[in-house]
Design an enzyme around this catalytic site. Structure first.
Site: not given
Ligand code: MN
Length: 718
Positions: A51, A75, A79-80, A142, A262
Site C-alpha cells: 500500500h 505514512h 499510526e499502525d 493514500d 450530444d
Molecule cells: Mn494509508
C-alpha cells in the site's frame, strides 16, 4: 496498474527525474516501512507494504520530490506500528517526520457527520491542519489508492470511505486544482456508492461512443487539417465525460443522458500562448462560434490558476466544445498545486525552489483576486493552509466551529451562544480541564462548563480575540453595572429618606418628577444609578424629595453637607449581600467578612468600597462629607471571603502541613500560605483563608489553636 509494483520498478520510474542518492533515500524508507509493517496484511491478503509503495508511486507520477515519496512510504508507520515520530526524525530527518506526523493527524480526524456545512468545514480544517501542503498531497494519494482497492472491504466500511471521499477529499483535490485526481476519486466514490447506476451509465456511454465514433473522427480530422493548413502546432485530444459528472448533471440539472452526451468535446494543446489564440482564430473560421460561450481564461485565469480558451462551435449539426491551451497550462489544469511541486531535475535545492514557486503562485493568485471581482473561493481555502489564520475546533457533539487563530475557550463559548459565554466558568479541552484564556488549536474538542448565575469577568476582555465575545462581554458588563448601580442607588436613597422619616412609596409622582427635572436627569432610574455610582449624594436627593427641590441649593458634586445623625446609629443601615460585584467592592486592607461591623464609602463614579468600621484607611472626613454609609449584612450569605491570619508556631517537621490540614478540617480554603519569619525555635506563618463569615472564621481559628505547636494566632488587618 495491473503489473505488480516493486520498489525496483518505482526506482526505475524515479530515475526519470531524481538522482541516485535521493532514489536511495526513498528505497531506504521503503525497507524501513517493510520491516515496520512486517506481518501486517491488507484485506486483499497482500503484505501491507504494497500500500505505501503504491501511494509513493502515485506521487511519483506527479513527479513529487523525494521527501514526499519517503513520507508516502512511511505514512502509516506512526499510526499502525507505534513507532514514534522521534524515531523517524532520527532516521530520515525532521522534515520527513513532520510530513508523516501531519498525515497521521489527518487520519485521526473522525468525519462524523455529513451535513453539507460540516463537510465544508472538514475540508477547511483538513487544509488548516496541514502546515505543509505536501501532507495533503500524500493524504490524497493514500486515499486514491484506498479507493482503487476498496473491493475486499465489508459493505459498510466501503460506504463510509466512499462517502468521506466524495464529501471531503474529492472537493479538496478540486480546490487544489488537481482535476485528474479529483475526477478519479469522484468516479470511484460514485461507483462504490451506486454500483448499479454506475454500471448503467458506463454501458450507455460505451454504446454511444460506438455510434458516435464516425462523427468524432470526422471532426477531429477536420480540426487537424485546419491546423496543418495554417502551420500551427497542436495535439488534439478527445474529451470523455466522467461518470460522476454525467450522473450529477442528470440528477441536479434535470438533463437527459442524450442532452449531456450530444456534445462533442475536444482539447487542443499547443506550444505557446500566441499559438493558442491563432488556433482559436482558425477554428472560428471553420465553424460558427455560439454567442456567449467564448471564455478567455488565459487572459483572465480562474481562481485556482486554471488557464485555457473555451469556445463552443456549431458544426455538422452538433455542438463542438473546444478547449485550447499550452502544455504548461494543461499540467496545471490536471494536477493543480501538485504541478507546482513537480520536480524539475535541473534544480539543485529543491525544497527552496519549490517553496519559492509556491509563494509566487500564491502571490499570483492574490494579484488575480484584485483584478477579478467575483469571490475567489479557492484562494480563501488555500489561504488557510499557507497563511493559517483560522482554526477549526469541535463541540462535544462533533460540530465544527471556525474561529480566528488565537481564539480562546471564551471566544468558543460566545460563538456557540451568548448565554453560554456569559455563564461560562471553566472548560475542558480534549476532556481535560483547561484554562479559559488558553489559545485553542485546530482539531481540539472543547467543552464549556457553565454555572447558573455566573457572570462575565472583565479580565476576559484582555484575551478574547473575536468581536462577538468582546462586544457581548462589554454589553453584559454594562448591563450588569447598570442593574447594580440602580439597586445600590435605590437602597441608599431609601436609607436617606428614612432619616427624614419618609418612605419611597409615600412620595407622589409629581414630587419625584420635579426632582428628576431639577437634577436634569432623563428618568428616576437614571437618577438612582447616579446615586449608586457615587456621582450624586443620596442625602441631597432625599432632602429635595422631602422638602421640595427649591429648598436646596444646587447639588454640585463634592459639596460638603452634614449627614443626618440617624445614619450613624446604624438603625437605617443599608443591607448588603455578600457578592462582590462591579459596584460593591470589599476593601483589601481590612478584609471584612460577614459578621464584622462594616461601613461603605462612596467612591465617585465607581460605586462603594466596604470597610470594617474600625479600619484606619477610612478617611477621617468621610462622615462629614456624606460619603460614609452604615451597612448591615444580609442573612444567609454563602459567598466566600478572604481573611488573613498570623500564626506563631514552634518549629517542627511537617508543621505547615498540619496547619493546612486543620484549615481543611474546618472546611476552610487556603488561598495563600507564607512563612514570614523563622528562627531556631519559632515560625511565623501568614495565612490567607476563605471563609463565609465570622462563625466560620472562629471554627478555623479554633482548629488551628488546637495544634499543639501553635502558640499564638491573630486575624490581621492592614
Ligand atoms: Mn494509508
Amino acid at each position: 496498474m495491473s503489473e505488480v509494483l516493486t520498489v525496483d520498478g518505482l526506482a526505475d520510474q524515479l530515475s526519470n527525474y531524481l538522482d541516485t542518492p535521493r532514489i536511495n533515500q526513498v528505497r531506504r524508507a521503503y525497507f524501513y516501512a517493510e520491516q515496520a509493517h512486517e506481518g501486517q496484511k491488507r484485506r486483499s491478503g497482500e503484505p501491507y507494504v504494497t500500500h505505501p509503495l503504491a501511494v509513493a508511486s502515485i506521487l511519483a507520477e506527479l513527479r513529487l520530490d523525494h521527501q514526499s515519496l519517503m513520507a508516502a512510504m512511511l505514512h502509516d508507520v506512526i499510526e499502525d506500528t507505534g513507532i514514534p515520530k522521534d524515531a523517524l526524525s532520527e532516521q530520515f530527518g525532521d522534515e520527513v517526520a513532520e510530513l508523516v506526523d501531519g498525515v497521521s493527524k489527518l487520519t485521526q480526524i473522525e468525519f462524523r457527520t455529513r451535513a453539507e456545512a460540516q463537510a465544508e468545514n472538514f475540508q477547511k480544517m483538513t487544509l488548516a491542519m496541514a502546515k505543509d501542503i505536501r501532507v495533503i498531497l500524500v493524504k490524497l494519494a493514500d486515499r486514491l489508492h484506498n479507493m482503487r482497492t476498496l473491493g475486499p472491504l465489508p459493505y459498510e466500511k466501503r460506504q463510509r470511505i466512499a462517502n468521506e471521499t466524495l464529501d471531503i477529499y474529492a472537493p479538496i483535490a478540486n480546490r487544489l486544482g488537481m482535476h485528474s485526481l479529483c475526477t478519479e476519486l469522484e468516479d470511484l466514490g460514485f461507483s462504490s456508492l451506486y454500483p448499479m447506476r454506475s454500471k448503467y451509465i458506463s454501458k450507455a456511454v460505451a454504446k454511444l461512443r460506438g455510434s458516435h465514433q464516425e462523427i468524432i473522427e470526422e471532426i477531429r480530422g477536420k480540426l487537424q487539417q485546419k491546423l496543418e493548413d495554417r502551420g500551427l502546432p497542436g495535439r488534439i485530444v478527445g474529451r470523455e465525460k466522467h461518470l460522476n459528472s454525467i450522473y450529477n448533471k442528470m440528477k441536479f440539472r434535470q438533463k437527459s443522458f442524450h442532452e449531456i452526451m450530444d456534445v462533442y468535446a475536444f482539447r487542443i494543446i499547443s506550444d505557446t500562448e500566441d499559438n493558442c489564440y491563432r488556433i482559436l482564430g482558425a477554428v472560428h473560421s471553420m465553424y460558427k462560434p455560439l454567442p456567449g460561450r467564448f471564455k478567455d481564461y488565459i487572459a483572465m485565469p480562474k481562481a485556482n490558476g486554471y488557464q485555457s480558451l473555451h469556445t463552443t462551435l456549431f458544426g455538422m449539426h452538433v455542438n463542438i466544445e473546444i478547449q485550447i491551451r499550452t502544455e504548461d497550462m494543461d499540467q496545471i489544469a490536471n494536477n493543480g498545486i501538485a504541478a507546482h511541486w513537480m520536480y524539475k531535475s535541473d534544480q539543485s535545492s529543491l525544497v527552496e525552489v519549490n517553496q519559492k514557486r509556491i509563494d509566487r503562485w500564491v502571490k499570483g493568485l492574490m494579484e488575480m483576486r484584485e483584478r477579478a471581482d467575483d469571490s475567489l473561493e479557492f484562494i480563501e481555502h488555500v489561504k488557510v493552509d499557507l497563511f493559517p489564520d483560522e482554526i477549526y475546533v469541535f463541540t462535544p457533539r462533533g460540530k465544527i466551529l471556525e474561529l480566528p487563530a488565537g481564539a480562546t475557550p471564551v471566544d468558543f463559548a460566545y460563538a456557540i451562544h451568548t448565554d453560554i459565554g456569559n455563564a461560562c466558568v471553566a472548560c475542558r479541552i480534549n476532556r481535560n480541564l483547561g484554562s479559559l484564556s488558553q489559545p485553542l488549536q485546530s482539531g481540539q474538542t472543547v467543552e464549556i462548563i457553565t454555572a447558573p448565575g455566573a457572570r462575565p469577568n472583565p479580565a476576559w476582555l484582555s484575551f478574547v480575540v473575536t468581536g462577538k465575545a468582546r462586544s457581548s462581554i462589554r454589553h453584559a458588563l454594562k448591563y450588569q453595572q447598570k442593574a447594580e448601580s440602580l439597586e445600590l442607588g435605590k437602597a441608599l436613597l431609601k436609607r436617606s429618606l428614612n432619616g427624614f422619616g419618609k418612605k419611597l412609596a409615600e412620595l407622589s409622582e409629581g414630587q419625584i418628577e420635579a426632582v428628576v427635572r431639577h437634577n436634569q436627569m432623563p428618568s428616576f432610574d437614571d437618577l438612582l444609578s447616579e446615586i449608586g455610582l457615587g456621582n450624586r449624594m443620596a442625602y441631597l436627593v432625599a432632602r429635595q424629595l422631602v422638602m421640595g427641590e427649591d429648598v436646596t441649593t444646587p447639588a454640585a458634586d463634592g459639596e460638603v453637607v452634614e449627614a443626618p445623625g440617624t445614619d450613624a446609629s446604624g438603625r437605617h443601615a443599608v443591607t448588603i449581600r455578600g457578592t462582590e460585584g462591579l459596584l460593591v467592592k470589599f476593601a483589601s486592607c481590612c478584609k471584612p467578612i460577614p459578621g464584622d461591623p462594616v461601613v461603605g464609602i462612596m467612591d465617585s463614579g465607581r460605586g462603594m468600597v466596604i470597610h470594617s468600621d474600625t479600619c484606619r484607611k477610612i478617611p477621617s472626613d468621610a462622615a462629614m462629607k456624606g460619603l460614609l454609609t452604615h451597612l448591615k449584612w444580609a442573612k444567609n450569605i454563602t459567598d466566600e471571603f478572604s481573611v488573613e491570619l498570623r500564626v506563631e508556631l514552634e518549629r517542627q517537621r511537617g508543621i505547615i502541613a498540619e496547619v493546612a490540614n486543620a484549615v481543611a478540617m474546618a472546611d476552610g480554603n487556603i488561598e495563600r500560605i507564607n512563612v514570614e519569619e523563622q528562627n531556631a525555635r519559632l515560625s511565623i506563618v501568614s495565612l490567607v483563608v476563605h471563609v463565609n463569615g465570622r462563625r466560620h472564621l472562629a471554627r478555623v481559628m479554633r482548629r488551628i489553636r488546637n495544634i499543639r505547636a501553635a502558640t499564638h494566632i491573630t486575624r490581621v488587618r492592614h
